[in-house]
Design a protein around this motif. Structure first.
Motif, short mmCIF file in Angstrom:
data_model
loop_
_atom_site.label_atom_id
_atom_site.label_comp_id
_atom_site.label_asym_id
_atom_site.label_seq_id
_atom_site.Cartn_x
_atom_site.Cartn_y
_atom_site.Cartn_z
N THR A 180 0.83 -1.21 0.00
CA THR A 180 0.00 0.00 0.00
C THR A 180 0.87 1.26 0.00
OG1 THR A 180 -0.11 -0.20 2.41
CG2 THR A 180 -1.97 -1.09 1.14
N ASP A 181 2.04 1.20 0.64
CA ASP A 181 2.95 2.35 0.70
C ASP A 181 4.34 1.87 0.28
OD1 ASP A 181 4.43 4.60 1.19
OD2 ASP A 181 3.69 4.88 3.24
N PRO A 182 4.62 1.86 -1.02
CA PRO A 182 5.91 1.35 -1.49
C PRO A 182 7.09 2.08 -0.88
CG PRO A 182 4.38 1.62 -3.31
CD PRO A 182 3.74 2.25 -2.13
N ALA A 183 6.96 3.37 -0.64
CA ALA A 183 8.08 4.14 -0.07
C ALA A 183 8.40 3.66 1.33
CB ALA A 183 7.74 5.63 -0.07
N ALA A 184 7.37 3.45 2.14
CA ALA A 184 7.60 2.97 3.51
C ALA A 184 8.18 1.56 3.49
CB ALA A 184 6.29 2.99 4.28
N LEU A 185 7.72 0.73 2.58
CA LEU A 185 8.23 -0.63 2.46
C LEU A 185 9.70 -0.61 2.05
CD1 LEU A 185 7.54 -3.64 2.58
CD2 LEU A 185 6.82 -3.52 0.18
N ARG A 186 10.04 0.30 1.12
CA ARG A 186 11.43 0.42 0.69
C ARG A 186 12.32 0.86 1.86
NH1 ARG A 186 15.05 4.14 -1.35
NH2 ARG A 186 16.37 3.39 -3.09
N MET A 242 11.77 0.30 4.99
CA MET A 242 11.91 -0.84 5.91
C MET A 242 13.01 -1.79 5.43
SD MET A 242 9.09 -3.75 6.88
CE MET A 242 7.83 -2.51 7.20
N LEU A 243 13.05 -2.02 4.13
CA LEU A 243 14.08 -2.92 3.59
C LEU A 243 15.47 -2.32 3.75
CD1 LEU A 243 12.26 -4.06 0.30
CD2 LEU A 243 12.60 -5.42 2.38
N LEU A 244 15.57 -1.03 3.51
CA LEU A 244 16.87 -0.39 3.63
C LEU A 244 17.36 -0.41 5.07
CD1 LEU A 244 16.42 2.67 1.23
CD2 LEU A 244 17.62 0.53 0.77
N ARG A 299 20.51 -3.38 0.18
CA ARG A 299 21.06 -2.32 -0.65
C ARG A 299 19.94 -1.68 -1.47
NH1 ARG A 299 24.69 -6.43 -1.77
NH2 ARG A 299 23.89 -6.54 -3.91
N ASP A 300 20.16 -0.46 -1.90
CA ASP A 300 19.14 0.27 -2.67
C ASP A 300 18.71 -0.51 -3.90
OD1 ASP A 300 19.25 2.30 -0.85
OD2 ASP A 300 20.43 3.67 -2.10
N GLU A 301 19.72 -1.01 -4.66
CA GLU A 301 19.36 -1.68 -5.92
C GLU A 301 18.59 -2.97 -5.69
OE1 GLU A 301 23.74 -2.61 -4.98
OE2 GLU A 301 22.32 -0.92 -4.86
N VAL A 302 18.86 -3.63 -4.55
CA VAL A 302 18.13 -4.88 -4.25
C VAL A 302 16.68 -4.56 -3.89
CG1 VAL A 302 17.96 -6.81 -2.65
CG2 VAL A 302 20.21 -6.11 -3.51
N ALA A 303 16.47 -3.56 -3.04
CA ALA A 303 15.11 -3.17 -2.66
C ALA A 303 14.33 -2.69 -3.88
CB ALA A 303 15.15 -2.10 -1.59
N ASP A 304 15.00 -1.88 -4.72
CA ASP A 304 14.31 -1.38 -5.91
C ASP A 304 13.96 -2.51 -6.88
OD1 ASP A 304 14.48 1.17 -4.93
OD2 ASP A 304 16.34 1.68 -6.02
N ALA A 305 14.86 -3.46 -7.02
CA ALA A 305 14.59 -4.59 -7.93
C ALA A 305 13.39 -5.42 -7.45
CB ALA A 305 15.84 -5.47 -8.05
N TRP A 306 13.32 -5.63 -6.12
CA TRP A 306 12.21 -6.43 -5.59
C TRP A 306 10.89 -5.70 -5.78
CZ3 TRP A 306 9.05 -6.20 -0.98
CH2 TRP A 306 8.33 -7.38 -0.74
N SER A 318 9.87 -5.88 -9.36
CA SER A 318 9.33 -7.20 -9.70
C SER A 318 7.86 -7.29 -9.33
CB SER A 318 10.12 -8.29 -8.98
OG SER A 318 11.46 -8.30 -9.39
N TYR A 319 7.51 -6.74 -8.18
CA TYR A 319 6.10 -6.75 -7.78
C TYR A 319 5.26 -5.93 -8.76
CZ TYR A 319 1.80 -5.31 -5.60
OH TYR A 319 0.47 -5.02 -5.39
N ALA A 320 5.78 -4.78 -9.16
CA ALA A 320 5.01 -3.90 -10.05
C ALA A 320 4.71 -4.58 -11.38
CB ALA A 320 5.78 -2.60 -10.26
N LYS A 321 5.61 -5.48 -11.81
CA LYS A 321 5.42 -6.17 -13.10
C LYS A 321 4.71 -7.51 -12.95
CE LYS A 321 9.75 -4.24 -14.88
NZ LYS A 321 11.11 -4.58 -15.38
#
Length: 805
Positions: A549-555, A557-559, A564-571, A574-577
């Motif tokens: 529901t809040d991708p920014a907050a989820l990102r 949390m992962l960080l 790493r930034d690129e790992v969180a962004d890649a995951w 993947s969800y978005a696609k």
């Protein structure tokens, strides 16, 4: 008259040549069939009828049978774990070297478990276990706690996923729930091992290069296993081997049937030969009698294989007992031949015997025709075999024996015939005439208590009895593995793949809800590997509503957790696609590792013109306590049926056992009408009465002996009617013939009954319960039929009997 004239030499040789051509053609066809792939059908399931109303259910039964039919399983056991593993390696190597198997697996080849995860990884956002889905939907799964537990949990399973691809572990949880290992076996040193007490067992699995029901395959497998076991015993005397597989049951059934064919065939032939020699004192008549019988057997074999393509074991064993019935027709011709008081005319002799044989043939064909109508493949084959055999024997007596017995007998058994006539006269005086009704009344009164004690047993094992040693070994293998291999399962149908998957999931939910004695301890379904598109969409929606529901907050949390930034962004990308096409059954089927589970998906089916799809759901535990619950559960879900092959066959046994009473009554009525047309109403009733009483006495005997009736007892009564009615017919026809020697006729009747009793009675020694039931019923029914046969003689027979004496 034309019929009374003898044949010319040209006619004689022409008829003989025609029969020789027929015998050669039938014999060469049989040799041709047995020289190639064996026509013997050793698949026990092939003996059973199509019991399911839904043809898709029958397809499911065949699919499961085929999935398991080409596998054999061995269990090498020892008290020393190292010895067990070493013995299993040696045993597997010996089997592999033999060349009798398509593949032998004692040590598992290296397998990259990541192949399984690779199939599901692109669809991971639609794959949630029930616990994870419920926890997310109810907000009882703190994401941060779940993430920390995932990061710091050192325990990982064989299907572990990478943190970068599955940070919260939802896919790993889902993969862990796959029914890949549903047994007690552990993987040790690349071998499947089971520890039970102080004993260690190692599994060796093989596949066959051909059908388990081919004789060549069976012999090769048995030879290879025998040599491997002997070698193992020499090097590892403490190791034992248990085995199971369709090939072993098929070979045991084939071997047992061959032994019974030899026993019944040889014993019957020898006994009949001795009886005929004692009565006729003529090796020539004995030889001609067996020529007629052999023609019947060979033509029956050829006709059955021509019509059905295969020859069931049950048919082969039953065929060996047909010798006694087929020889009856030639015996009747021989007694006319030996009883001729004036010059012998072969064509006239055939004319004399034709009415009796025609009526006898009609009654016998009636009994076998009813067998042909019953939808049991084995019984249809038996009927075809018997009809072809007795028709050929009948034809050979009328058109072959006369051209081989042109000259009259050198001597007749006058002394024997006189004694037989005297015996017949005394016995007819005791039970015939007006006394026949007294005898009938006494027998009925004596039979009534037996009828009231009759019970029934329609168990499928009356048809199939498995080798006890193989059953014990199968139980040993099953207990070690911990898998209850059941033949009871659900078939789920629907107009599309998606509907089938949804219905299978609904069924699985209902099975999970069962408790106590009604529970099934788990189940196997294709939906455990491929959820429905709706289930995948629901899982994706849960993640959308409660996680993303809040991708920014989820990102963030992962960080904070160290990603790493690129790992969180890649995951997140993947969800978005991921909201694209769901995982399909075809994708799962194309994966090599899905092969052991592909039988769960039947695929496209066409039943009664309606195309659709079907799948199988297999419960792990089916007991008498929960069968009814499972049946009701199936009915509660649209498109689902519960298949229990054994119960279905048993139910069909019971239904046809009840129906057989109606068939028997109609057959009796038909025989009565036929005999009334031939002998007038009073004569027809008198001629039918002996076999009617024989049937009643046979049923009473089973009641008194507390032997439950089954379908095969009831069907055998049809043959009692067909064969037993012949004896009264033979006697009455003898009375109707001018100048007939009734002593010879009675001798022929007794000899016919003795040969039939000898052959059919041998069936009582069969290891096949169905044939044993046949044999016992036929023997008792025929014995009573021949004893009561003089009841059917006309009244004027008394004076004729005195003249014959």
């Amino acid at each position: 008259m034309l019929l009374a004239r003898q044949w010319t030499k040209t006619q004689l040789w022409g008829i003989r040549a025609a029969w020789l051509v027929l015998a050669l053609a039938a014999s060469l066809y049989c040799v041709h069939r047995f020289m190639g792939p064996s026509p013997l059908e050793t698949n026990l399931l092939a003996l059973l009828p199509a019991t399911e109303a839904d043809p898709v259910a029958e397809k499911a039964v065949d699919t499961l049978a085929n999935a398991l039919g080409d596998r054999t399983v061995f269990l090498v056991t020892s008290q020393d774990p190292d010895h067990a593993k070493a013995a299993a390696k040696q045993f597997g190597a010996a089997l592999q070297k033999s060349g009798a198997f398509g593949s032998v697996t004692a040590e598992l080849p290296p397998f990259d478990m990541s192949q399984i995860g690779a199939l599901y990884m692109p669809y991971r956002f639609g794959l949630l276990t029930r616990d994870d889905r419920d926890a997310l939907a109810s907000n009882t799964m703190p994401l941060r706690d779940t993430l920390m537990q995932r990061i710091y949990n050192p325990v990982r399973g064989p299907l572990a996923t990478q943190l970068a691809d599955d940070p919260f572990g939802w896919l790993e949880h889902w993969l862990a729930n796959l029914p890949l290992a549903t047994s007690n076996l552990d993987l040790e040193d690349n071998m499947l091992v089971a520890h039970r007490g102080d004993r260690t067992s190692v599994l060796v699995v093989t596949t066959l290069p051909g059908s388990a029901y081919e004789t060549q395959t069976q012999r090769a497998v048995l030879s290879a296993v025998g040599q491997a076991e002997a070698s193992l015993k020499a090097s590892h005397p403490d190791a034992s081997v248990a085995r199971t597989g369709a090939v072993f049951y098929a070979e045991a059934a084939r071997s047992a049937s061959e032994r019974e064919v030899h026993l019944i065939g040889v014993a019957s032939a020898c006994g009949i030969a001795l009886l005929m020699l004692w009565v006729f004192r003529s090796p020539r008549l004995l030889l001609l009698g067996f020529v007629s019988t052999a023609l019947g057997i060979v033509c029956a074999l050829a006709a059955t294989m021509l019509v059905f393509g295969k020859l069931h074991l049950l048919t082969l064993v039953f065929g060996a007992s047909l010798i006694g019935e087929a020889v009856d027709y030639s015996i009747q011709y021989f007694v006319v031949y030996l009883g001729a008081r004036q010059g012998w005319n072969a064509r006239q002799g055939a004319r004399w015997v034709r009415p009796a044989l025609s009526v006898a043939l009609a009654t016998s064909l009636l009994g076998y025709a009813i067998l042909a109508w019953v939808p049991f493949p084995a019984l249809k084959q038996i009927a075809c075999f018997a009809i072809a055999g007795i028709c050929t024997a009948f034809a050979s007596v009328l058109w072959l024996l006369p051209v081989l017995l042109v000259k009259g007998p050198k001597r007749a058994q006058r002394r024997l015939f006189v004694r037989a006539a005297a015996l017949l006269a005394r016995w007819h005086a005791a039970i015939g005439g007006r006394r026949a009704w007294i005898v009938a009344g006494v027998l009925v009164l004596a039979a009534i208590p037996g009828w009231l004690r009759l019970t029934s047993d329609d168990d499928i094992h009356l048809l199939i009895q498995r080798d006890a040693s193989l059953v014990a070994q199968e139980d040993q293998v099953r207990n070690a593995i911990g898998v209850d291999n059941t033949a009871q399962f659900f078939v789920v149908r629907g107009p599309s793949q998606e509907v089938v998957l949804q219905r299978a999931e609904a069924l699985g939910a209902k099975l999970d809800a069962l408790s106590g004695a009604q529970s099934v301890d788990g189940w196997q379904s294709v939906t455990q590997f491929v959820p429905s598109a709706q289930r995948q969409a629901d899982a994706h929606a849960v993640l959308t509503q409660h996680v993303f529901t809040d991708p920014a907050a989820l990102r963030s949390m992962l960080l904070q957790a160290g990603f790493r930034d690129e790992v969180a962004d890649a995951w997140l990308a993947s969800y978005a696609k991921s909201n694209a096409a769901p995982l399909t059954v075809e994708q799962w089927l194309s994966a090599q590792w899905s092969q052991p589970y592909r039988h769960l998906w039947l695929g496209a089916v066409d039943a009664r013109g309606q195309r659709g799809y079907a799948a199988i759901v297999i419960p792990q535990r089916v007991t008498p306590d929960n069968v009814r619950t499972l049946t009701n559960t199936a009915r509660s879900v649209e498109g689902v049926v519960f298949v229990d092959k054994a119960a279905s066959v048993s139910k069909l046994f019971g239904a046809y056992r009840v129906d057989s009473g109606i068939w028997l009554a109609l057959a009796l009525l038909f025989v009565l009408v036929l005999l009334m047309v031939r002998y007038k109403p009073r004569g027809g009733i008198a001629t039918t009465l002996p076999v009617l009483l024989a049937i009643g006495v046979t049923l009473a005997a089973f009641g008194y002996a507390r032997v439950p009736l089954n379908l095969f007892n009831c069907l055998a009564l049809m043959l009692v009617l067909g064969v037993g009615a012949n004896y009264a017919v033979f006697l009455r026809e003898g009375c109707l013939r001018d100048d007939a020697d009734l002593g010879a006729v009675w001798t022929g009747v007794l000899l016919s009954a003795a040969t039939t009793l000898l052959s059919f009675g041998m069936l009582g020694m069969s290891e096949m319960p169905a044939l044993k039931s046949f044999g016992a019923t036929l023997a008792l029914g025929i014995l009573v039929s021949v004893l009561l046969a003089p009841i059917g003689m006309p009244h004027q027979e008394r004076s004729a009997t005195r003249r014959a004496a």
